[in-house]
Design a protein around this motif. Structure first.
Motif, PDB file in Angstrom:
ATOM      1  N   VAL A 103       0.978  -1.261   0.404  1.00  0.00           N
ATOM      2  CA  VAL A 103       0.078   0.083   0.167  1.00  0.00           C
ATOM      3  C   VAL A 103       0.969   1.402   0.091  1.00  0.00           C
ATOM      4  CG1 VAL A 103      -2.009   1.022   0.799  1.00  0.00           C
ATOM      5  CG2 VAL A 103      -1.527  -1.914   1.205  1.00  0.00           C
ATOM      6  N   ALA A 104       1.801   1.387   1.092  1.00  0.00           N
ATOM      7  CA  ALA A 104       2.818   2.831   0.847  1.00  0.00           C
ATOM      8  C   ALA A 104       3.443   3.024  -0.572  1.00  0.00           C
ATOM      9  CB  ALA A 104       3.825   2.635   1.816  1.00  0.00           C
ATOM     10  N   LEU A 105       3.733   1.365  -1.011  1.00  0.00           N
ATOM     11  CA  LEU A 105       4.432   1.739  -2.313  1.00  0.00           C
ATOM     12  C   LEU A 105       3.468   2.588  -3.725  1.00  0.00           C
ATOM     13  CD1 LEU A 105       6.437  -1.013  -2.783  1.00  0.00           C
ATOM     14  CD2 LEU A 105       7.270   0.734  -2.605  1.00  0.00           C
ATOM     15  N   ASN A 106       2.570   2.120  -3.446  1.00  0.00           N
ATOM     16  CA  ASN A 106       1.105   2.504  -4.547  1.00  0.00           C
ATOM     17  C   ASN A 106       0.794   3.836  -4.117  1.00  0.00           C
ATOM     18  OD1 ASN A 106      -0.234   2.334  -6.417  1.00  0.00           O
ATOM     19  ND2 ASN A 106      -2.642   1.929  -5.224  1.00  0.00           N
ATOM     20  N   CYS A 107       0.868   4.342  -2.854  1.00  0.00           N
ATOM     21  CA  CYS A 107       0.996   5.444  -2.703  1.00  0.00           C
ATOM     22  C   CYS A 107       2.137   6.830  -3.099  1.00  0.00           C
ATOM     23  CB  CYS A 107       0.566   5.858  -0.482  1.00  0.00           C
ATOM     24  SG  CYS A 107      -0.620   5.614  -0.399  1.00  0.00           S
ATOM     25  N   LEU A 108       3.052   6.388  -2.807  1.00  0.00           N
ATOM     26  CA  LEU A 108       4.480   7.024  -3.014  1.00  0.00           C
ATOM     27  C   LEU A 108       4.399   7.161  -4.717  1.00  0.00           C
ATOM     28  CD1 LEU A 108       7.480   4.818  -0.501  1.00  0.00           C
ATOM     29  CD2 LEU A 108       5.719   7.399  -0.388  1.00  0.00           C
ATOM     30  N   ALA A 109       3.946   6.133  -5.349  1.00  0.00           N
ATOM     31  CA  ALA A 109       4.240   5.582  -7.005  1.00  0.00           C
ATOM     32  C   ALA A 109       3.493   6.500  -8.004  1.00  0.00           C
ATOM     33  CB  ALA A 109       3.607   4.478  -7.655  1.00  0.00           C
ATOM     34  N   TRP A 110       2.469   7.640  -6.828  1.00  0.00           N
ATOM     35  CA  TRP A 110       1.800   8.586  -6.982  1.00  0.00           C
ATOM     36  C   TRP A 110       1.938   9.982  -7.006  1.00  0.00           C
ATOM     37  CZ3 TRP A 110      -2.492   8.556 -10.298  1.00  0.00           C
ATOM     38  CH2 TRP A 110      -3.163   7.121 -10.775  1.00  0.00           C
ATOM     39  N   VAL A 111       3.528   9.998  -6.428  1.00  0.00           N
ATOM     40  CA  VAL A 111       3.972  10.930  -6.545  1.00  0.00           C
ATOM     41  C   VAL A 111       5.002  11.607  -7.107  1.00  0.00           C
ATOM     42  CG1 VAL A 111       6.166  12.584  -4.967  1.00  0.00           C
ATOM     43  CG2 VAL A 111       4.603  10.892  -4.167  1.00  0.00           C
ATOM     44  N   PRO A 112       4.204  12.757  -7.522  1.00  0.00           N
ATOM     45  CA  PRO A 112       4.946  13.717  -9.497  1.00  0.00           C
ATOM     46  C   PRO A 112       6.419  13.436  -9.061  1.00  0.00           C
ATOM     47  CG  PRO A 112       3.746  15.088  -8.406  1.00  0.00           C
ATOM     48  CD  PRO A 112       3.289  13.720  -7.061  1.00  0.00           C
ATOM     49  N   ARG A 113       6.673  13.110 -10.352  1.00  0.00           N
ATOM     50  CA  ARG A 113       8.676  12.841 -10.411  1.00  0.00           C
ATOM     51  C   ARG A 113       8.852  14.635 -10.436  1.00  0.00           C
ATOM     52  NH1 ARG A 113       6.762  11.061 -15.058  1.00  0.00           N
ATOM     53  NH2 ARG A 113       7.560  12.043 -16.439  1.00  0.00           N
ATOM     54  N   THR A 114       8.474  15.067 -10.461  1.00  0.00           N
ATOM     55  CA  THR A 114       8.720  16.498 -10.273  1.00  0.00           C
ATOM     56  C   THR A 114       9.756  16.820  -8.411  1.00  0.00           C
ATOM     57  OG1 THR A 114       7.022  17.468 -10.483  1.00  0.00           O
ATOM     58  CG2 THR A 114       8.167  18.325 -12.477  1.00  0.00           C
ATOM     59  N   ASP A 115       9.095  16.210  -7.631  1.00  0.00           N
ATOM     60  CA  ASP A 115       8.862  16.093  -6.664  1.00  0.00           C
ATOM     61  C   ASP A 115      10.234  14.987  -6.063  1.00  0.00           C
ATOM     62  OD1 ASP A 115       7.415  17.870  -5.661  1.00  0.00           O
ATOM     63  OD2 ASP A 115       5.608  16.411  -5.285  1.00  0.00           O
ATOM     64  N   TYR A 116      10.919  14.245  -6.575  1.00  0.00           N
ATOM     65  CA  TYR A 116      11.027  13.141  -6.832  1.00  0.00           C
ATOM     66  C   TYR A 116      13.550  13.577  -5.794  1.00  0.00           C
ATOM     67  CZ  TYR A 116       9.070   8.752  -9.109  1.00  0.00           C
ATOM     68  OH  TYR A 116       7.677   8.241  -9.322  1.00  0.00           O
ATOM     69  N   PRO A 117      13.630  14.873  -6.325  1.00  0.00           N
ATOM     70  CA  PRO A 117      14.169  15.582  -5.438  1.00  0.00           C
ATOM     71  C   PRO A 117      14.730  15.355  -3.945  1.00  0.00           C
ATOM     72  CG  PRO A 117      14.176  16.448  -7.250  1.00  0.00           C
ATOM     73  CD  PRO A 117      13.229  15.923  -7.210  1.00  0.00           C
ATOM     74  N   SER A 118      13.374  16.468  -3.747  1.00  0.00           N
ATOM     75  CA  SER A 118      12.469  16.124  -2.234  1.00  0.00           C
ATOM     76  C   SER A 118      12.699  14.864  -1.211  1.00  0.00           C
ATOM     77  CB  SER A 118      11.050  16.959  -2.576  1.00  0.00           C
ATOM     78  OG  SER A 118      11.773  17.944  -3.331  1.00  0.00           O
ATOM     79  N   LEU A 119      11.930  14.059  -1.862  1.00  0.00           N
ATOM     80  CA  LEU A 119      11.170  12.843  -2.018  1.00  0.00           C
ATOM     81  C   LEU A 119      12.340  12.481  -1.392  1.00  0.00           C
ATOM     82  CD1 LEU A 119       8.796  10.654  -1.102  1.00  0.00           C
ATOM     83  CD2 LEU A 119       9.502  10.062  -3.249  1.00  0.00           C
ATOM     84  N   SER A 120      13.439  12.106  -2.080  1.00  0.00           N
ATOM     85  CA  SER A 120      14.673  11.345  -2.275  1.00  0.00           C
ATOM     86  C   SER A 120      15.550  11.929  -0.427  1.00  0.00           C
ATOM     87  CB  SER A 120      16.099  11.365  -3.439  1.00  0.00           C
ATOM     88  OG  SER A 120      15.940  12.378  -3.465  1.00  0.00           O
ATOM     89  N   CYS A 121      14.817  12.678  -0.464  1.00  0.00           N
ATOM     90  CA  CYS A 121      16.044  13.541   0.949  1.00  0.00           C
ATOM     91  C   CYS A 121      15.373  13.000   2.461  1.00  0.00           C
ATOM     92  CB  CYS A 121      16.037  15.230   0.864  1.00  0.00           C
ATOM     93  SG  CYS A 121      16.659  15.475  -0.722  1.00  0.00           S
ATOM     94  N   VAL A 122      13.979  12.566   2.204  1.00  0.00           N
ATOM     95  CA  VAL A 122      13.269  12.251   3.394  1.00  0.00           C
ATOM     96  C   VAL A 122      14.282  11.036   4.174  1.00  0.00           C
ATOM     97  CG1 VAL A 122      10.593  11.108   4.100  1.00  0.00           C
ATOM     98  CG2 VAL A 122      10.899  13.269   2.594  1.00  0.00           C
ATOM     99  N   SER A 123      14.032  10.190   3.411  1.00  0.00           N
ATOM    100  CA  SER A 123      15.105   8.431   4.155  1.00  0.00           C
ATOM    101  C   SER A 123      15.674   8.237   2.700  1.00  0.00           C
ATOM    102  CB  SER A 123      13.861   8.594   4.961  1.00  0.00           C
ATOM    103  OG  SER A 123      13.229   7.223   3.917  1.00  0.00           O
ATOM    104  N   LYS A 124      16.377   6.995   3.968  1.00  0.00           N
ATOM    105  CA  LYS A 124      17.312   6.708   2.636  1.00  0.00           C
ATOM    106  C   LYS A 124      16.523   5.501   2.277  1.00  0.00           C
ATOM    107  CE  LYS A 124      21.204   3.352   2.640  1.00  0.00           C
ATOM    108  NZ  LYS A 124      22.192   2.167   4.357  1.00  0.00           N
TER     109      LYS A 124
END
Length: 414
Positions: A77-98
């Protein structure tokens, strides 16, 4: 599914909050825990445990209970949620955790997005020879790409561009030969030099569908007009020769429609325009002539035909009249739909872009005003039709102080 929708909305809002207000990772984690507790109440536990996201369970990344992606949620379920995060937000997402950084670094989210059929469009353009820009219609966000590590000849020479799957291909000429540079969203967002075509060329027709692209016609280094065609496979990065077209042509345009590749317009010699189209069947590997498919006459100083396909419907922008037309496949005729947006101008079709973007048509052009000059992205959805020759164009993006001439443009949807 309601649970997934709630988490998708929550995470999108959380990312925006973090970027705009400086919310810490610990605060986001606390919010995740609170929401997870609500989701795992006795009323919702049965739903959450029954959700399955990816059919091929063996290929899904696994984490321990103390390493969960979203506290309180199963990883699917978590992966499904994260898959919908826009790719333009990946730089911010990658900083949240390892863990999040690894999901992006090793392309797990890219693969999952493709499996779920999630499509996000990015508009690539160059309005200054010094570099490329990207525009996200979803986020209304502009980004500057790294500079291509090419020689100055390639940097300032005429170029063609094409988006294939999650790759941007840029074709141009170096000092002694033609070259192709590739920018990949999954290849650490950097430029790499590609394998060249079997018959290197410029001023060719091109189109892409999924992970393949076809180029046809054009001119070689010696100025010879070509009838040859090649197909590119993004999974292997290799080119393969296809059967020749019925006649050579340059300054032509290509596109995919109804599973076939088409070439229209162009010139077979400095004074001879080609008015028939050619259709290539990928199954039979044969070309078919379509007489009168594009009757407009090309001139040497004019741009190739500005054509796009939206929902398997073909449209053209007639830059001499500033009218948008639709192709009737049954009657092999063009019908007028309406006018271009106000203030749109070009130099014989050069300097603006006419591109498909999902269900919409885009016109990307430069405009000068009292506040200076810049690039404007206009969009129109053919489903809305037109009224009295007017189309309902919407301005979806503006970038100031980048010039007013669009040298190249490509739209990526993946």
């Amino acid at each position: 599914m309601e649970q997934i929708k709630r988490w998708r909305l929550f995470w999108s809002n959380a990312l925006n909050l973090s970027m705009n207000t400086g919310t810490s990772v610990s605060q986001l984690s606390n919010s995740c825990s609170i929401m997870a507790a609500e989701e795992h109440s006795p009323e919702t536990r049965q739903v959450s445990n029954s959700v399955s996201v990816v059919e091929n369970d063996a290929q899904r990344p696994r984490l321990g209970s103390s390493d969960s992606l979203l506290p309180g949620l199963i990883d699917d379920v978590a992966l499904n949620c994260l898959a919908w995060v826009p790719r333009t937000d990946y730089p911010s997402l990658s900083c949240v955790s390892k863990n999040y950084n690894n999901l992006i670094k090793f392309n797990h989210l890219f693969a999952l997005r493709k499996e779920l059929g999630i499509v996000e469009h990015l508009v690539f353009m160059v309005c200054d020879p010094r570099g490329w820009l990207t525009f996200s219609p979803t986020k209304n966000k502009w980004t500057v790409l790294p500079k291509i590590p090419c020689d100055e000849c390639f940097n300032h020479a005429d170029k063609e561009s094409l988006a294939v799957d999650d790759e941007l291909l840029v074709f141009g000429r170096e000092l002694f030969q033609f070259a192709i540079w590739k920018y990949g969203l999954r290849s650490r967002r950097r430029w790499v030099k590609c394998e060249g075509m079997h018959r290197p060329r410029c001023l060719f027709a091109s189109g892409s569908s999924g992970g393949i692209a076809i180029v046809a016609g054009g001119t070689d280094m010696m100025g010879n007009v070509l009838a040859s065609a090649e197909i590119y496979d993004s999974s292997s990065g290799r080119w393969e020769m296809l059967p020749n077209m019925h006649s050579p042509r340059r300054l032509c345009s290509g596109f995919f429609m109804d599973g076939r590749f088409y070439v229209v317009g162009g010139m077979s010699s400095p004074n001879v325009s080609v008015t028939y189209g050619e259709e290539f069947d990928l199954e039979t590997r044969r070309w078919r002539k379509i007489e009168g498919m594009y009757p407009n006459v090309n001139r040497a100083a004019q741009a190739p035909p500005l054509v796009v396909v939206v929902n398997n419907e073909l449209f053209t922008l007639e830059y001499l009249t500033n009218m948008v037309k639709r192709y009737d496949k049954e009657r092999n005729e063009w019908e007028v739909m309406g006018r271009l947006p106000p203030m749109v101008d070009s130099s014989n079709g050069w300097g603006l872009a006419f591109k498909p973007c999902g269900d919409r048509l885009l016109v990307v052009c430069g405009q000068r005003g009292s506040n200076g000059e810049g690039i404007v992205v206009n969009a129109w959805c053919p489903k809305t039709g037109g009224r009295d020759g007017n189309l309902d164009w919407k301005v979806i993006g503006v970038k100031e102080n980048v010039g007013v001439f669009v040298y190249n443009c490509a739209v990526m949807g993946c």
